[in-house]
Structures are given as structure tokens and as C-alpha cells.
Motif scaffolding. Sequence first.
Motif, PDB file in Angstrom:
ATOM      1  N   LEU A 293     -11.087  -2.245  -8.030  1.00  0.00           N
ATOM      2  CA  LEU A 293     -12.274  -2.942  -7.531  1.00  0.00           C
ATOM      3  C   LEU A 293     -12.572  -2.526  -6.102  1.00  0.00           C
ATOM      4  N   ALA A 294     -11.516  -2.431  -5.274  1.00  0.00           N
ATOM      5  CA  ALA A 294     -11.722  -2.024  -3.883  1.00  0.00           C
ATOM      6  C   ALA A 294     -12.286  -0.614  -3.833  1.00  0.00           C
ATOM      7  N   LYS A 295     -11.762   0.230  -4.717  1.00  0.00           N
ATOM      8  CA  LYS A 295     -12.235   1.613  -4.754  1.00  0.00           C
ATOM      9  C   LYS A 295     -13.712   1.665  -5.152  1.00  0.00           C
ATOM     10  N   ALA A 296     -14.072   0.855  -6.156  1.00  0.00           N
ATOM     11  CA  ALA A 296     -15.470   0.818  -6.588  1.00  0.00           C
ATOM     12  C   ALA A 296     -16.354   0.316  -5.457  1.00  0.00           C
ATOM     13  N   ALA A 297     -15.883  -0.704  -4.724  1.00  0.00           N
ATOM     14  CA  ALA A 297     -16.682  -1.251  -3.631  1.00  0.00           C
ATOM     15  C   ALA A 297     -16.872  -0.217  -2.533  1.00  0.00           C
TER      16      ALA A 297
ATOM     17  N   VAL B  93      -6.995  -0.615   7.844  1.00  0.00           N
ATOM     18  CA  VAL B  93      -5.930   0.054   8.577  1.00  0.00           C
ATOM     19  C   VAL B  93      -5.509   1.288   7.788  1.00  0.00           C
ATOM     20  N   LYS B  94      -5.330   2.386   8.508  1.00  0.00           N
ATOM     21  CA  LYS B  94      -4.871   3.605   7.836  1.00  0.00           C
ATOM     22  C   LYS B  94      -3.366   3.700   7.950  1.00  0.00           C
ATOM     23  N   VAL B  95      -2.687   3.794   6.803  1.00  0.00           N
ATOM     24  CA  VAL B  95      -1.231   3.871   6.821  1.00  0.00           C
ATOM     25  C   VAL B  95      -0.815   5.272   6.364  1.00  0.00           C
ATOM     26  N   PRO B  96      -0.135   6.026   7.224  1.00  0.00           N
ATOM     27  CA  PRO B  96       0.363   7.333   6.782  1.00  0.00           C
ATOM     28  C   PRO B  96       1.557   7.165   5.842  1.00  0.00           C
ATOM     29  N   LEU B  97       1.617   7.982   4.801  1.00  0.00           N
ATOM     30  CA  LEU B  97       2.693   7.839   3.814  1.00  0.00           C
ATOM     31  C   LEU B  97       3.733   8.935   3.991  1.00  0.00           C
ATOM     32  N   ASP B  98       4.993   8.567   3.831  1.00  0.00           N
ATOM     33  CA  ASP B  98       6.075   9.555   3.869  1.00  0.00           C
ATOM     34  C   ASP B  98       6.563   9.916   2.481  1.00  0.00           C
TER      35      ASP B  98
ATOM     36  N   VAL C 122       1.838   1.015  -3.404  1.00  0.00           N
ATOM     37  CA  VAL C 122       0.450   0.544  -3.401  1.00  0.00           C
ATOM     38  C   VAL C 122       0.355  -0.837  -4.044  1.00  0.00           C
ATOM     39  N   SER C 123       1.048  -1.003  -5.170  1.00  0.00           N
ATOM     40  CA  SER C 123       1.006  -2.306  -5.845  1.00  0.00           C
ATOM     41  C   SER C 123       1.654  -3.387  -5.003  1.00  0.00           C
ATOM     42  N   SER C 124       2.791  -3.064  -4.362  1.00  0.00           N
ATOM     43  CA  SER C 124       3.435  -4.135  -3.601  1.00  0.00           C
ATOM     44  C   SER C 124       2.637  -4.491  -2.365  1.00  0.00           C
ATOM     45  N   ILE C 125       1.932  -3.509  -1.777  1.00  0.00           N
ATOM     46  CA  ILE C 125       1.091  -3.855  -0.627  1.00  0.00           C
ATOM     47  C   ILE C 125       0.009  -4.838  -1.053  1.00  0.00           C
ATOM     48  N   THR C 126      -0.552  -4.629  -2.230  1.00  0.00           N
ATOM     49  CA  THR C 126      -1.576  -5.559  -2.693  1.00  0.00           C
ATOM     50  C   THR C 126      -1.017  -6.952  -2.928  1.00  0.00           C
TER      51      THR C 126
ATOM     52  N   LEU D  61      -6.891  11.807  -1.173  1.00  0.00           N
ATOM     53  CA  LEU D  61      -6.650  12.711  -2.295  1.00  0.00           C
ATOM     54  C   LEU D  61      -5.354  13.494  -2.147  1.00  0.00           C
ATOM     55  N   ASP D  62      -5.003  13.839  -0.893  1.00  0.00           N
ATOM     56  CA  ASP D  62      -3.769  14.595  -0.708  1.00  0.00           C
ATOM     57  C   ASP D  62      -2.548  13.670  -0.650  1.00  0.00           C
ATOM     58  N   ARG D  63      -2.749  12.392  -0.876  1.00  0.00           N
ATOM     59  CA  ARG D  63      -1.664  11.411  -0.899  1.00  0.00           C
ATOM     60  C   ARG D  63      -0.902  11.314   0.408  1.00  0.00           C
ATOM     61  N   LYS D  64      -1.615  11.503   1.513  1.00  0.00           N
ATOM     62  CA  LYS D  64      -0.951  11.403   2.812  1.00  0.00           C
ATOM     63  C   LYS D  64      -1.296  10.074   3.489  1.00  0.00           C
ATOM     64  N   TYR D  65      -2.465   9.526   3.163  1.00  0.00           N
ATOM     65  CA  TYR D  65      -2.882   8.298   3.829  1.00  0.00           C
ATOM     66  C   TYR D  65      -3.290   7.241   2.815  1.00  0.00           C
ATOM     67  N   LEU D  66      -3.032   6.004   3.206  1.00  0.00           N
ATOM     68  CA  LEU D  66      -3.453   4.888   2.379  1.00  0.00           C
ATOM     69  C   LEU D  66      -4.358   4.014   3.231  1.00  0.00           C
ATOM     70  N   LEU D  67      -5.518   3.650   2.690  1.00  0.00           N
ATOM     71  CA  LEU D  67      -6.413   2.760   3.412  1.00  0.00           C
ATOM     72  C   LEU D  67      -6.102   1.332   2.970  1.00  0.00           C
ATOM     73  N   VAL D  68      -5.694   0.502   3.937  1.00  0.00           N
ATOM     74  CA  VAL D  68      -5.286  -0.860   3.607  1.00  0.00           C
ATOM     75  C   VAL D  68      -6.262  -1.837   4.231  1.00  0.00           C
ATOM     76  N   HIS D  69      -6.696  -2.816   3.440  1.00  0.00           N
ATOM     77  CA  HIS D  69      -7.547  -3.860   3.990  1.00  0.00           C
ATOM     78  C   HIS D  69      -6.697  -5.082   4.282  1.00  0.00           C
ATOM     79  N   ALA D  70      -6.770  -5.538   5.541  1.00  0.00           N
ATOM     80  CA  ALA D  70      -5.987  -6.714   5.915  1.00  0.00           C
ATOM     81  C   ALA D  70      -6.917  -7.905   6.065  1.00  0.00           C
TER      82      ALA D  70
END
Lengths: 141, 163, 89
Positions: free
Chosen positions: A85-89, B94-99, B110-114, B126-135
Motif C-alpha cells: 500500500l505504501a508503495k502504491a501511495a 527516513v532513509k535507512v542504508p542496508l548492510d 522489512v516486515s519487522s520494521i513495519t 532497486l539495488d537493495r541498498k536503501y530502505l525508505l521508512v516512514h515514521a
Amino acid sequence: MLDYLLSFLVLFGAALTFIGSLGLVRLRDFYTRLHGPTKATTLGVGSILIASAVFFSARGTGISLHEILVTLFLFITAPVSAHLLAKAALHLELNSLAKIPRKKVREANALERADQTQATKQATDNAEKIPSTDGPQEPTQ
Amino acid sequence: MRQLLPHPLLTPILAGIWLLLNNSIAPGQIVLGLILGWLIPLLSIHFWPEKVYIYRPLTLLRYIMVLLVDIVVANLIVARLILGNPDRLKPAFVKVPLDITSDLAISLLVSSITLTPGTLSARLSLDRKYLLVHALNEADPDALVATIKYRYERLLKEAFEKC
Amino acid sequence: MLDIVLPIAFGLVAVAVVLSFWRLLWGPSAPDRILALDTLYINTIALLVLLGIHLSSALFFEAALLIALMGFIGTVALCKYLLRGDIIE
């Protein structure tokens, strides 16, 4: 004693479910609204399901654990649907209270679109070929 | 061995799910569950893109424990935030760099962050280096990144990747 | 104790269903509506399980499991539709 535990679980679960839906109505933008149902509602229903498992186990006709299955399923699927959903938004560029790193997201969207057309092109190309290299390459032990 | 039992872990898990679904531990059901647990991985072998190795099962167990506690805490925090004044929330991306690099480890993270306090993973680059997280309510993005990296990513890296 | 608590729980979940439904009707955007639908599925599972406890009948479990499965698949399909314009490629 068991009665109190059950009552607590049921009430806690119902209250959390209610709060999750309240968040859906009260919060101001889509991204914050997404937080309510994915967290509060999931744990709320999980707690009601555990109450149900305890209730049916205590009736004496054998232990009843299949509610755990629904709970597990909900806990596995909730983050997946929230992420989609976040991705779609982000894809539709919905308004947000927080600052969206728009440039980055646009770049990612464009890249993904390019990637996708390439993937479909590849898929059609592969379909035309003889399917000799189909499937993952299993390393023989 | 590889041909006959492609995913040794999947067999007992599927058998367990079968028993839970039927809600019984009758011997017949156990045998049927084991047969299904053997047959399904065999038939679906082509749908599994990569082999899964768990290097440290105990670390994974510890991770699950940490996660369960955090989920309950997360829900209480979010419930309080929802009941409070919605205008006072300070949402942030927030941009989280991934190791970590393993697919399964990333999807678990990703699931546990949610599922954990006030955060929601929105977009994986796409390159799996960064995760965009909404706080939901975050005053200090750097602290959030540090928490995610120390509390979750470190354990997952230990469990799924060879050091 | 449970006899007193169950009606309260029913009430709370029913109000939750109404709130989600309001969001489903009000929108304003498509993802909002999908989120409301997803929440509705989960609320319905809660209602079914509560009904199962109330009637002390285990028959509702299968329905709850099926709603969970179908709800998830529905949400994923709708999100895919928003992301790509079609569901099956």
C-alpha cells in the motif's frame, strides 16, 4: 482465574481493534493512517484469536491450537500488504505531511518501469526460445 | 539427498501447519502431514529462487523473542499516539542504508520494521541498498536509523550471513 | 465475567467496522479505500471469532481463516493494479 485472563484478552483485543480503526478515521494523511490498521488491528485480532484458543482448549475437548494459524498468517501478511500500500501511495504521489524525498522516489519509479518493460520483453523472448534453460540452476551436490 | 529432500526445514514446518489446520495429533494425520511436507517442496522446487541457510538458529530465536516483545510495545505506543492529538504528530520519511544482502533477511527486516514502534517500511531501492521508512512520530531520524541497525539488522546479519 | 465483557467487545468491534466503512466511502484516494477494505477484513475476522466464543462453536474458524486468506490476496491484487495498471501480466 481463567475467566479473568479470557476477559482481559478479549477486551484488550477489541479495544486495540477499535483504536486501529479510529486511527484510520482520525489521522491526517495516508501514510500516518497506514500505521493504525497495520499495527493496532493486527495485535488486537491476534489477542482475540489467542483468547479463542484458550477458551476452546479449556472446554476439555482437547487442546485447540488452530487459531494460532490465523494469528501467524495475519502477522506475516500485515507487513506485506502495508508495504504494498505504501508503495502504491508513493507511486501515485499522494500528499503527505512528511517531506517525501520526491526525486529519489521518481527515479526509483522510472527505473522500475524500465526494469519491468525489460523483464516482460525478456519473458516474451524466452517464451519464443526452446525452454531448455528454464528454471533455476540447481547446483548438484 | 538434495533431489529427494530439497528443503529439509520446510518439511517439518508444513507438517506442523497441517496438524494445526486439522487440530489433531492422530497418527494418521502425522503421516499425512509428513507426506505432504515431503511432496509439496518436491513439486514446488522451481518456485524457490535461492537456497536458504540459517547459520545461527539460536540468534534467530533471540531475534523472534525481541520482535515479539517489540510488537506488543509498538502497539501500545501507536495506540497512545492515535488517541492523542493528531495535529501534534511529526511524521517523517527516513532513509535507512542496508548492510544485509540475503533476500530472506531483507524481507524479514522489512516486515519487522513495519510491525515495530511507529515505523513502516515504504520503499526498497532497486539495488537493495536503501530502505525508505516512514515514521509516525520521529524527532531524531539518526537515532531511529541507529536503533534499526543495532536492534534488528545486526541479529539478522548474524543469523543469515556468514561472518 | 466473560458474559459482561463479550457484549462490550462486540460493541467496540462493531464501531470499528463502522469507522472503517466510513473511510471506505469517504476515500479520498484509492489506497485509502484499499486500506479501509483491508481493515474491514481484519475487523470481520475479529467479529467472527468473538461470535465463535459467544456461541462456543468452533465452526467459525474455517470462515475466519478463509477471510484472512482472501483478504490478503484481494489487497495484494488491488495494490498491484494501482502499481502496474493490470493484475496478471
